[in-house]
Design a protein around this motif. Structure first.
Motif: not given
Length: 299
Positions: A123-128, A218-223, A225-226
């Motif tokens: 996950y990315e830091a903002n999804e901690s 592709y959709f994760a990048d668009e949203l 999110l990781s």
């Protein structure tokens, strides 16, 4: 962009902190006991690292919703990942707890096989993980249990006891993440709605011919999110993986196109983004139970 500090071993990191290495493959650290001051730096870790940021950050806002998980956040870092920020000249003291363990510690254990299930390490830091006070206390107890075990001399039981404690720790984290997905249900539905819009828009554009089949990434990048967080969110909301959800949409579009007798099955496959028509036929038969040609004939 500043230089990246590399910590390949637990001992490397302990030396940086100025603390003793009790075990070459793991350490549980209470950062409040370290009096040194540090400057910011980007760091690459050669091991798993779980960091409890023990600071009050106030209410957390997601969309139009506010959550009162104020006591701290858990950030998960996998081997090879880079975390931190460039040196700004600011000096600070670390707060909270850290658990770092090398992949070599897990080799030959059942936990090694289970690590892939703990997708929050990507996950990315903002999804901690944001925790309530009760959840935070459970996690701090996990840090302390592992630390107490490390004070014992290493013997033939050490590895099994330590890895069992790590697994309990990670299973608690999995439970708390499930809770976090539930408490953000409205936000998750917003993401799902946006995903559906993007998915429909993808097939209404020329992207299938220029990019190919739509991917989870592709959709994760668009949203923003990781891929792992996005995939877990979709799974929690729909009961299907993001990949399965995309494939069902592909089949739905394929069925619509098969009702047009002017297009061959191969033409439809290329329009949907398949490089090879037989890949389309294989996916269609696996999901629908009949080949595209047979489906067309029956309808």
């Amino acid at each position: 962009m500043g230089e990246i500090m590399n910590f390949d071993t637990i001992h490397d990191y302990n030396t940086f902190l100025g603390i003793e290495t009790l075990h070459p493959l793991i350490n549980s650290i209470d950062f409040t006991e370290i009096g040194k001051e540090y400057r910011h730096a980007r760091k690459r870790y050669g091991f798993y690292f779980i960091f409890l940021k023990d600071v009050r950050c106030g209410d957390l806002i997601y969309g139009r919703h506010t959550y009162d998980y104020q006591e701290g956040t858990l950030v998960f870092i996998a081997p090879g990942q880079v975390a931190g920020k460039d040196d700004t000249g600011e000096v600070f003291k670390m707060k909270g707890w850290g658990l770092c363990f090398h992949p070599d510690l897990l080799r030959g254990t059942l936990l090694q096989e289970k690590m892939k299930d703990y997708s929050f390490f990507s996950y990315e830091a903002n999804e901690s993980l944001h925790m309530s006070e009760r959840e935070r206390q459970i996690i701090v107890n996990c840090f302390r249990e592992i630390r107490e075990e490390l004070k014992h001399s290493i013997d033939k039981h050490s590895k099994s006891i330590i890895t069992a404690n790590i697994e309990v720790f990670l299973n608690h984290c999995m439970r708390f993440y499930d809770r976090q997905f539930i408490t953000r249900e409205n936000v998750n539905k917003d993401v799902l709605s946006r995903f559906e819009e993007l998915l429909n828009g993808y097939f209404e554009s020329d992207k299938p011919q220029t990019i190919g089949l739509p991917s989870v990434q592709y959709f994760a990048d668009e949203l923003l999110l990781s891929a792992n967080y996005f995939g877990d969110l979709i799974k929690k909301e729909t009961g299907k993986s993001a990949q399965e959800y995309i494939q069902l949409k592909v089949i739905e579009k394929a069925k619509d196109k098969l009702y047009n007798p002017d297009k061959t099955v191969n033409e439809i496959a290329y329009e949907l983004g398949f490089k090879y028509p037989h890949h389309f036929s294989r996916m269609f038969k696996k999901i629908v139970g009949s080949s595209p040609t047979d489906f067309r004939g029956m309808n």
